[in-house]
Write a protein that holds these residues in place. Structure first.
Motif, PDB file in Angstrom:
ATOM      1  N   ILE A   1       8.871  -4.113  62.182  1.00 47.99           N
ATOM      2  CA  ILE A   1       9.188  -3.020  62.513  1.00 47.99           C
ATOM      3  C   ILE A   1       8.020  -2.220  62.103  1.00 47.99           C
ATOM      4  CG2 ILE A   1      10.043  -0.670  61.486  1.00 47.99           C
ATOM      5  CD1 ILE A   1      12.337  -2.359  60.819  1.00 47.99           C
ATOM      6  N   VAL A   2       6.541  -2.460  61.220  1.00 47.18           N
ATOM      7  CA  VAL A   2       5.523  -1.317  61.363  1.00 47.18           C
ATOM      8  C   VAL A   2       4.802  -2.060  62.755  1.00 47.18           C
ATOM      9  CG1 VAL A   2       3.350  -1.555  59.455  1.00 47.18           C
ATOM     10  CG2 VAL A   2       6.121  -1.136  58.606  1.00 47.18           C
ATOM     11  N   GLU A   3       4.666  -3.120  62.586  1.00 43.78           N
ATOM     12  CA  GLU A   3       3.995  -3.651  63.657  1.00 43.78           C
ATOM     13  C   GLU A   3       4.002  -3.261  64.899  1.00 43.78           C
ATOM     14  OE1 GLU A   3       4.309  -7.684  63.454  1.00 43.78           O
ATOM     15  OE2 GLU A   3       2.233  -8.154  62.344  1.00 43.78           O
ATOM     16  N   GLN A   4       5.760  -2.385  65.314  1.00 44.51           N
ATOM     17  CA  GLN A   4       6.068  -2.041  66.866  1.00 44.51           C
ATOM     18  C   GLN A   4       6.056  -0.631  66.178  1.00 44.51           C
ATOM     19  OE1 GLN A   4      10.363  -3.480  66.249  1.00 44.51           O
ATOM     20  NE2 GLN A   4      10.288  -5.201  67.501  1.00 44.51           N
ATOM     21  N   ALA A   5       5.498   0.219  65.377  1.00 42.69           N
ATOM     22  CA  ALA A   5       5.588   1.046  65.306  1.00 42.69           C
ATOM     23  C   ALA A   5       4.327   1.865  65.553  1.00 42.69           C
ATOM     24  CB  ALA A   5       5.686   1.570  64.392  1.00 42.69           C
ATOM     25  N   VAL A   6       3.487   0.580  65.034  1.00 44.14           N
ATOM     26  CA  VAL A   6       1.801   0.851  65.674  1.00 44.14           C
ATOM     27  C   VAL A   6       1.182   0.857  67.185  1.00 44.14           C
ATOM     28  CG1 VAL A   6      -1.210   0.553  65.140  1.00 44.14           C
ATOM     29  CG2 VAL A   6       1.004   0.223  63.024  1.00 44.14           C
ATOM     30  N   GLU A   7       2.183  -0.184  67.597  1.00 41.45           N
ATOM     31  CA  GLU A   7       1.705  -0.216  68.647  1.00 41.45           C
ATOM     32  C   GLU A   7       2.448   0.596  69.738  1.00 41.45           C
ATOM     33  OE1 GLU A   7       3.562  -3.898  72.023  1.00 41.45           O
ATOM     34  OE2 GLU A   7       4.471  -4.318  70.552  1.00 41.45           O
ATOM     35  N   LEU A   8       4.144   1.661  69.326  1.00 41.27           N
ATOM     36  CA  LEU A   8       3.840   1.955  69.808  1.00 41.27           C
ATOM     37  C   LEU A   8       3.716   3.410  70.710  1.00 41.27           C
ATOM     38  CD1 LEU A   8       5.764   4.060  71.771  1.00 41.27           C
ATOM     39  CD2 LEU A   8       7.697   4.233  69.505  1.00 41.27           C
ATOM     40  N   ALA A   9       2.311   2.846  68.431  1.00 39.98           N
ATOM     41  CA  ALA A   9       1.597   4.639  69.220  1.00 39.98           C
ATOM     42  C   ALA A   9       0.885   4.917  69.401  1.00 39.98           C
ATOM     43  CB  ALA A   9       1.373   4.865  67.469  1.00 39.98           C
ATOM     44  N   ASN A  10      -0.184   3.207  69.305  1.00 35.90           N
ATOM     45  CA  ASN A  10      -1.435   2.780  70.598  1.00 35.90           C
ATOM     46  C   ASN A  10      -1.317   3.021  71.771  1.00 35.90           C
ATOM     47  OD1 ASN A  10      -3.516   1.525  70.691  1.00 35.90           O
ATOM     48  ND2 ASN A  10      -2.746   0.416  72.000  1.00 35.90           N
ATOM     49  N   ASN A  11       0.563   2.863  72.279  1.00 38.72           N
ATOM     50  CA  ASN A  11       0.548   3.015  73.645  1.00 38.72           C
ATOM     51  C   ASN A  11       0.761   4.698  74.087  1.00 38.72           C
ATOM     52  OD1 ASN A  11       0.931   0.244  73.593  1.00 38.72           O
ATOM     53  ND2 ASN A  11       2.502   0.175  74.055  1.00 38.72           N
ATOM     54  N   THR A  12       1.185   5.197  73.064  1.00 40.23           N
ATOM     55  CA  THR A  12       1.515   6.735  73.129  1.00 40.23           C
ATOM     56  C   THR A  12       0.075   7.501  73.681  1.00 40.23           C
ATOM     57  OG1 THR A  12       3.284   6.446  72.092  1.00 40.23           O
ATOM     58  CG2 THR A  12       2.221   8.810  72.654  1.00 40.23           C
ATOM     59  N   ILE A  13      -0.898   7.568  72.332  1.00 40.20           N
ATOM     60  CA  ILE A  13      -2.028   7.569  72.613  1.00 40.20           C
ATOM     61  C   ILE A  13      -3.142   7.168  73.810  1.00 40.20           C
ATOM     62  CG2 ILE A  13      -4.632   7.829  71.442  1.00 40.20           C
ATOM     63  CD1 ILE A  13      -3.058   7.524  69.097  1.00 40.20           C
ATOM     64  N   LEU A  14      -3.522   6.413  74.064  1.00 39.61           N
ATOM     65  CA  LEU A  14      -4.138   5.758  75.361  1.00 39.61           C
ATOM     66  C   LEU A  14      -3.670   6.230  76.342  1.00 39.61           C
ATOM     67  CD1 LEU A  14      -6.286   4.323  76.399  1.00 39.61           C
ATOM     68  CD2 LEU A  14      -4.489   1.645  76.354  1.00 39.61           C
ATOM     69  N   ASN A  15      -1.652   6.108  76.949  1.00 36.87           N
ATOM     70  CA  ASN A  15      -1.308   7.084  78.183  1.00 36.87           C
ATOM     71  C   ASN A  15      -1.989   8.480  78.321  1.00 36.87           C
ATOM     72  OD1 ASN A  15      -0.474   4.760  79.058  1.00 36.87           O
ATOM     73  ND2 ASN A  15       2.288   5.026  77.300  1.00 36.87           N
ATOM     74  N   THR A  16      -1.518   8.954  77.075  1.00 43.55           N
ATOM     75  CA  THR A  16      -1.980  11.126  77.080  1.00 43.55           C
ATOM     76  C   THR A  16      -3.348  10.750  77.769  1.00 43.55           C
ATOM     77  OG1 THR A  16      -0.562  10.762  74.908  1.00 43.55           O
ATOM     78  CG2 THR A  16      -2.196  12.491  75.833  1.00 43.55           C
ATOM     79  N   SER A  17      -4.527  10.129  76.943  1.00 50.25           N
ATOM     80  CA  SER A  17      -5.504  10.187  77.121  1.00 50.25           C
ATOM     81  C   SER A  17      -5.982   9.462  78.942  1.00 50.25           C
ATOM     82  CB  SER A  17      -6.353   9.574  76.468  1.00 50.25           C
ATOM     83  OG  SER A  17      -6.584   7.644  76.483  1.00 50.25           O
TER      84      SER A  17
END
Length: 265
Positions: free
Chosen positions: A84-100
């Protein structure tokens, strides 16, 4: 018994003495024994955008997953929590990268990250970059994360000592961050907690200013108020120059049987 009875929390974030903005972000969710600290980086206000996205996405994802488990009364296993933690970090990574990628003013933003999730006697610790987690047990402070940084690689290669690394001109160059590329390389580990353990999460605004011996000395005086201890850590970092934003999360394990994740079992 809820987590406020099992774990005592305190936190503080401070702009420091040299920065115009606070790009750190912190969150504590006592109901699910979750703590998150992010240290943003990027031009203008992009760093604070990245850190806030990381905190928000991870908090919402983990809380939703935990609540779903509880709704069908499935007990948690350590490996499931790690996933669950790994998935949460991956989702945060993707959200930040897509925003940028979609908003040019945020191009190149990212954030370091350290977070914990506690369940019974198991603590999940995840980190990316040089934000750190420490454990204070039996009057001894131990760093339980390993920096993802150029200086740490030099230490590991025997090129410099840990002591001299404190004075390196490149000690803030990280080799991993959340939101700068696919996929994110989060380091996630499990630790066994003990009653009386005190855990410290911090941004490099604290660890760059205070050596471990000084942090240990301050934590030894934390018997009365964790919030006062947070304030003292931040104050001492500012007295040493306050060259960066300073963020601190402290939590103490008061009992184990009822610790973590709205314990029902």
């Amino acid at each position: 018994m809820n987590n406020s009875d099992s774990i005592e929390y305190a936190a503080q974030t401070d702009i420091g003495l040299m920065r115009l903005h606070n790009e750190d972000a912190i969150a504590i969710c006592p109901e699910n024994a979750l703590t998150i600290l992010a240290d943003g980086m990027g031009g203008y206000n992009a760093g604070e955008v990245a850190s806030e996205i990381a905190i928000t996405v991870i908090r919402e994802y983990i809380n939703e997953k935990i609540n779903r488990f509880l709704s069908i009364l499935i007990p948690h296993q350590p490996d499931e929590l790690l996933t669950i933690v790994e998935q949460a970090v991956e989702l945060a990574n993707n959200t930040i990268l897509n925003t940028s990628l979609n908003e040019p003013q945020f191009m190149g933003m990212g954030t370091t990250l350290v977070m914990t999730l506690c369940y019974r006697d198991t603590l999940v610790v995840a980190h990316v970059g040089d934000s750190r987690a420490y454990r204070f047990r039996q009057y001894e402070l131990t760093q339980i994360t390993r920096d993802h940084s150029v200086v740490q690689e030099q230490i590991d290669a025997g090129m410099i000592s840990a002591e001299s690394a404190q004075y390196s001109d490149i000690k803030n160059l990280v080799t991993r961050a959340v939101g700068v590329g696919f996929p994110v390389e989060a380091e996630v580990n499990l630790h066994q907690v003990e009653v009386g353990d005190l855990y410290l999460l911090c941004s490099d605004g604290l660890s760059d200013m205070l050596p471990p011996q000084k942090m240990q000395e301050i934590l030894q005086n934390s018997a009365t108020s964790l919030q006062e201890t947070c304030a003292e850590l931040v104050n001492q970092a500012n007295l040493e120059g306050g060259r960066d934003n300073i963020s601190v999360i402290l939590f103490r394990i008061k009992s184990i049987r009822n610790t973590g994740l709205k314990q029902l079992f």
